[in-house]
Design an enzyme around this catalytic site. Structure first.
Site, mmCIF file in Angstrom:
data_model
loop_
_atom_site.group_PDB
_atom_site.id
_atom_site.type_symbol
_atom_site.label_atom_id
_atom_site.label_comp_id
_atom_site.label_asym_id
_atom_site.label_seq_id
_atom_site.Cartn_x
_atom_site.Cartn_y
_atom_site.Cartn_z
ATOM 1 N N HIS A 19 -9.026 3.850 -1.708
ATOM 2 C CA HIS A 19 -7.619 3.485 -1.509
ATOM 3 C C HIS A 19 -7.124 2.742 -2.753
ATOM 4 O O HIS A 19 -7.180 1.516 -2.832
ATOM 5 C CB HIS A 19 -7.536 2.600 -0.266
ATOM 6 C CG HIS A 19 -6.180 2.046 0.046
ATOM 7 N ND1 HIS A 19 -4.995 2.551 -0.467
ATOM 8 C CD2 HIS A 19 -5.808 1.003 0.860
ATOM 9 C CE1 HIS A 19 -3.978 1.850 0.006
ATOM 10 N NE2 HIS A 19 -4.441 0.907 0.798
ATOM 11 N N CYS A 42 0.368 2.138 6.596
ATOM 12 C CA CYS A 42 0.596 0.737 6.945
ATOM 13 C C CYS A 42 0.689 -0.060 5.650
ATOM 14 O O CYS A 42 0.036 0.270 4.663
ATOM 15 C CB CYS A 42 -0.531 0.208 7.823
ATOM 16 S SG CYS A 42 -2.184 0.299 7.087
ATOM 17 N N CYS A 99 0.804 -1.223 0.000
ATOM 18 C CA CYS A 99 0.000 0.000 0.000
ATOM 19 C C CYS A 99 0.838 1.275 0.000
ATOM 20 O O CYS A 99 0.361 2.331 -0.387
ATOM 21 C CB CYS A 99 -0.948 0.019 1.197
ATOM 22 S SG CYS A 99 -2.167 -1.307 1.177
#
Length: 387
Positions: free
Chosen positions: A343, A373, A89
């Protein structure tokens, strides 16, 4: 050591799963944000010395070196090189770090950090799914890794639930946070807060896509709390987790020589680049120690930071981070986060940087901190100063 400056930071508006941006090939979508940072600065495209592109699912339309394909789909000359990176991510936040390190070292003067992810056209988990379908290999975790950590697989969903349990958050608290994300995103859209960072894209109906598609203007705690839990006895639901999203983002990073040579105006200075790693099982807790290390190395305290962008992979991630760091909630994700805005995996890092830099400047604030994260128990933290 030299300085690193951000002179342009842009993103597309997020597209929902199979929504407005699903007609865009990811290479073309990425090409548009490269064009935008060049156009906004007026820099000669030939001056770009490298393009670093973050992308998580590098398969299908995002395979065969998506970074290079993004350059080929842009107006940059084909003499501009590129590289594709995957730090899960945080891929495009790491792209920003690599770009900053390049210009700070003086190895290069002008570098674009970017990210792209079409989660409609290349669904999350596609690389593993294709290998399983082909019956090839044992998956990404060897038996040695499984024995070491006592698990059959590593799951962000498991990590998010473990965070909620460890820090004592129930579903109601997660749902309330999710509602706040939508409310802040709605307020930001209504105030035109994203205008300076969004690159309009023409979509299938001929209109320009300029607003994040996932924001629910009718969001209510009743609707959020009615969404089915992801696992029985847990606290996570799709409503208090980040949305699947299509999008692209780009940040143009230069050093002092790049500023002077190309007569560029900086938007922000990069103060700290931190990456840490920890427990791959709970996984999503790592932004907490990473934030502490970044602040210590920068000589700052949590109260010195004016605005934070903490990726809302799950509501439990941000709530645990807030509880552990003692940061002011009113300074965190002031324009909403991934629960409302989406996202787009590999694009989110540079996307959040664009939002952070422009929010600092609009509000007349100084320091901003971004934390992500990442799969495997990794976290990136970046501290910037608006100029």
């Amino acid at each position: 050591m030299g300085e690193a400056y951000i002179v342009a930071a842009v993103r597309t508006a997020g597209g929902r799963r199979n929504g407005k941006l699903s007609t865009w090939h990811p290479a073309d979508m990425g090409g548009e944000v490269l064009n935008a940072v060049v156009d906004r600065t007026g820099i000669d495209p030939r001056a770009v010395e490298d393009v670093i592109v973050g992308c998580v699912s590098q398969v299908g339309e995002q395979s065969f070196h998506v970074g290079r394909n993004v350059v080929l789909a842009s107006r940059l000359p084909d003499s501009v090189p590129a590289v594709s990176i995957d730090r899960q991510c945080g891929s495009s936040q790491q792209a920003v770090h690599f770009a900053a390190q390049a210009v700070m070292s003086g190895t290069q003067d002008v570098v674009i950090a970017a990210g792209v992810e079409s989660m409609s056209r290349v669904p999350m988990g596609s690389p593993v799914a294709l290998a399983e379908k082909a019956g090839v290999g044992a998956g990404p975790w060897s038996e040695r890794i499984r024995k070491r950590y006592g698990v059959q697989q590593f799951s962000q969903f498991t990590g998010a639930q473990m965070l909620a349990d460890k820090y004592g958050f129930n579903r109601e608290q997660l749902d309330q946070y999710a509602l706040r994300s939508h409310q802040r995103a709605i307020a930001a859209i209504q105030a035109d807060a994203f205008k300076d960072e969004i690159v309009p894209l023409k979509v299938a109906d001929g209109s320009l896509h300029t607003a994040d598609e996932g924001v629910r203007f009718d969001a209510s705690i009743e609707a959020i709390s009615s969404v089915k839990l992801l696992q029985e006895g847990g606290v996570l639901s799709a409503a208090n987790s980040s949305q699947v999203c299509d999008g692209a983002s780009a940040v143009l990073v230069v050093n002092e020589r790049g500023l002077k040579t190309h007569n560029l105006k900086p938007l922000a200075r990069i103060h700290n680049l931190t990456v840490t790693a920890g427990d791959p099982v709970i996984m999503l807790e790592e932004p907490i120690p990473a934030t502490r290390r970044a602040l210590e190395r920068a000589g700052l305290r949590i109260g010195d930071i004016d605005l934070f962008e903490i990726n809302e992979a799950f509501a439990s991630v941000v709530l645990a981070w807030l509880k552990a760091t003692g940061a002011d909630p009113d300074r965190v994700n002031v324009n909403g986060g991934a629960i409302a805005l989406g996202h787009p995996l590999g694009a989110t890092g540079a996307k959040l940087m664009a939002t952070l830099v422009h929010a600092l400047r609009k509000r007349g604030k100084r320091y901003g901190l971004q934390a992500m994260c990442e799969g495997g128990g990794i976290a990136n933290v970046t501290i910037v100063e608006a100029l």
